[in-house]
Enzyme design. Structure first.
Site, PDB file in Angstrom:
ATOM      1  N   TYR A 126       0.849  -1.189   0.000  1.00 48.91           N
ATOM      2  CA  TYR A 126       0.000   0.000   0.000  1.00 48.91           C
ATOM      3  C   TYR A 126       0.889   1.245   0.000  1.00 48.91           C
ATOM      4  O   TYR A 126       1.378   1.688   1.029  1.00 48.91           O
ATOM      5  CB  TYR A 126      -0.923   0.020   1.216  1.00 48.91           C
ATOM      6  CG  TYR A 126      -1.893  -1.139   1.302  1.00 48.91           C
ATOM      7  CD1 TYR A 126      -2.163  -1.943   0.192  1.00 48.91           C
ATOM      8  CD2 TYR A 126      -2.532  -1.443   2.498  1.00 48.91           C
ATOM      9  CE1 TYR A 126      -3.051  -3.007   0.291  1.00 48.91           C
ATOM     10  CE2 TYR A 126      -3.427  -2.502   2.600  1.00 48.91           C
ATOM     11  CZ  TYR A 126      -3.673  -3.288   1.489  1.00 48.91           C
ATOM     12  OH  TYR A 126      -4.556  -4.345   1.586  1.00 48.91           O
ATOM     13  N   PHE A 148     -13.813  -5.018   0.875  1.00 50.08           N
ATOM     14  CA  PHE A 148     -14.849  -4.520  -0.032  1.00 50.08           C
ATOM     15  C   PHE A 148     -16.237  -4.840   0.532  1.00 50.08           C
ATOM     16  O   PHE A 148     -17.036  -5.538  -0.088  1.00 50.08           O
ATOM     17  CB  PHE A 148     -14.673  -5.105  -1.437  1.00 50.08           C
ATOM     18  CG  PHE A 148     -15.393  -4.329  -2.523  1.00 50.08           C
ATOM     19  CD1 PHE A 148     -15.385  -2.948  -2.526  1.00 50.08           C
ATOM     20  CD2 PHE A 148     -16.068  -4.976  -3.541  1.00 50.08           C
ATOM     21  CE1 PHE A 148     -16.037  -2.232  -3.507  1.00 50.08           C
ATOM     22  CE2 PHE A 148     -16.728  -4.269  -4.539  1.00 50.08           C
ATOM     23  CZ  PHE A 148     -16.706  -2.894  -4.520  1.00 50.08           C
ATOM     24  N   PRO A 149     -16.547  -4.311   1.745  1.00 49.01           N
ATOM     25  CA  PRO A 149     -17.766  -4.726   2.452  1.00 49.01           C
ATOM     26  C   PRO A 149     -19.072  -4.226   1.865  1.00 49.01           C
ATOM     27  O   PRO A 149     -20.132  -4.732   2.219  1.00 49.01           O
ATOM     28  CB  PRO A 149     -17.555  -4.141   3.852  1.00 49.01           C
ATOM     29  CG  PRO A 149     -16.676  -2.957   3.635  1.00 49.01           C
ATOM     30  CD  PRO A 149     -15.751  -3.356   2.512  1.00 49.01           C
ATOM     31  N   LEU A 150     -19.027  -3.236   0.959  1.00 46.58           N
ATOM     32  CA  LEU A 150     -20.286  -2.720   0.412  1.00 46.58           C
ATOM     33  C   LEU A 150     -20.860  -3.597  -0.682  1.00 46.58           C
ATOM     34  O   LEU A 150     -22.036  -3.525  -0.991  1.00 46.58           O
ATOM     35  CB  LEU A 150     -20.077  -1.295  -0.138  1.00 46.58           C
ATOM     36  CG  LEU A 150     -20.448  -0.160   0.805  1.00 46.58           C
ATOM     37  CD1 LEU A 150     -20.200   1.173   0.137  1.00 46.58           C
ATOM     38  CD2 LEU A 150     -21.897  -0.240   1.244  1.00 46.58           C
ATOM     39  N   GLY A 151     -20.045  -4.428  -1.306  1.00 49.51           N
ATOM     40  CA  GLY A 151     -20.553  -5.223  -2.417  1.00 49.51           C
ATOM     41  C   GLY A 151     -20.800  -4.349  -3.627  1.00 49.51           C
ATOM     42  O   GLY A 151     -20.336  -3.221  -3.706  1.00 49.51           O
ATOM     43  N   THR A 197     -26.646  -2.804  -8.857  1.00 52.23           N
ATOM     44  CA  THR A 197     -27.731  -1.830  -8.726  1.00 52.23           C
ATOM     45  C   THR A 197     -28.792  -2.290  -7.742  1.00 52.23           C
ATOM     46  O   THR A 197     -29.245  -1.522  -6.884  1.00 52.23           O
ATOM     47  CB  THR A 197     -28.377  -1.586 -10.101  1.00 52.23           C
ATOM     48  OG1 THR A 197     -27.350  -1.217 -11.017  1.00 52.23           O
ATOM     49  CG2 THR A 197     -29.394  -0.467 -10.030  1.00 52.23           C
TER      50      THR A 197
END
Length: 295
Positions: free
Chosen positions: A73, A218-221, A224
């Protein structure tokens, strides 16, 4: 010490409960991922260094005691920021870092989990983080050109030298985990995972059965339909969509250790508030069903 422990338990991040790392370390179940503190493309320094430092310090103030980073990173930037912001480290703070990638440029990642690279990576992380021993060191990703056993044996050797306390894996299958566990105990697994992205459901289940912490990134997925459902539930609860997504993760398994990352104190505070948000059974079932709709 006892007073400090009581204070830590009363802080916002502690509302999520705790998870054990190999029976040796216990951390609050809402951590912080330090990837986004770097520049664009996970490359170079942040646009606002003072703000990045402030976010790290605020995370600890809120009771976050698990911070995830990697030598790739920046490269190196995230680890250097953590040391600058937080040394001398709080006694209960666990820093987990990773190695196994090279970084030729912004948004570019190339495999290198060779023994020589990993040895150099561990030494570099120790120096940048200003540590004598890394609490949790994770293989960032198996290298298709290097036998997995060779990579894991290198980390086991560094552990026996006292440079690594605990070993974790990232971006792996159950087969990878089982092979690694024949060489060294594995305390954590970090894979991409969310309510809408459940390719690694069977890995979560394996980790839960075996007492291994699962660290979703990436917890939001995505998608739409998933986004609309999140928005609807969040609006009804008068909370943020990311908080609903994190609450689902925390309900999904007791070994879940989400590490939402941000470069904003306001977003950090919103994320940590999810530790106390209880997902209802109806919300949980509805969000869980999204993956079936997407498949």
């Amino acid at each position: 010490m006892n007073h400090k422990s009581e204070r830590t338990r009363s802080l916002p991040a502690a509302a999520s409960g705790t998870v054990s790392l190999g029976g040796e370390l216990t951390v609050n179940r809402l951590g912080f991922g330090a990837m986004r503190l770097t520049g664009d493309g996970v490359w170079g320094p942040p646009k606002d260094r003072a703000a990045a430092i402030a976010v790290l310090r605020r995370a600890v103030e809120l009771g976050v005691n698990f911070i995830d980073t990697a030598d790739s990173y920046g490269p190196n930037v995230s680890e250097e920021l953590i040391a600058e912001a937080l040394t001398p480290y709080p006694r209960d703070l666990v820093i987990a870092t990773k190695g196994g990638w090279n970084r030729p440029g912004p948004n570019q990642w190339t495999h290198d989990a060779s023994p020589a690279h990993l040895q150099k990576a561990v030494e570099g992380s120790l120096k940048r983080l200003r540590l004598e021993r890394i609490d949790v060191y994770q293989l960032h990703v198996p290298d298709p050109a290097v036998p997995l056993d060779a990579s894991i044996e290198t980390l086991a050797s560094m552990q026996s030298q006292g440079k690594i306390r605990l070993v974790g894996l990232s971006n792996v299958t159950v087969e990878h985990i089982e092979r690694a566990r024949k060489i060294v105990p594995i305390v954590s697994v970090q894979n991409r995972y969310s309510f809408a992205d459940r390719e690694w459901d069977y890995v979560v289940d394996y980790c839960e059965r075996n007492g291994i912490a699962f660290i979703p990134w990436f917890p939001l997925g995505a998608g739409t339909v998933a986004g609309r459902l999140l928005e609807r539930i969040a609006k009804a609860r008068q909370v943020k969509p990311i908080q609903v997504a994190l609450a689902w993760l925390l309900k999904r398994s007791p070994v879940m250790l989400p590490i939402p990352g941000t470069s904003s104190i306001a977003h950090l505070e919103e994320n940590v508030q999810a530790a106390s948000l209880q997902s209802t059974e109806e919300e949980y079932v509805e969000l869980t069903g999204i993956a079936d709709l997407a498949s």
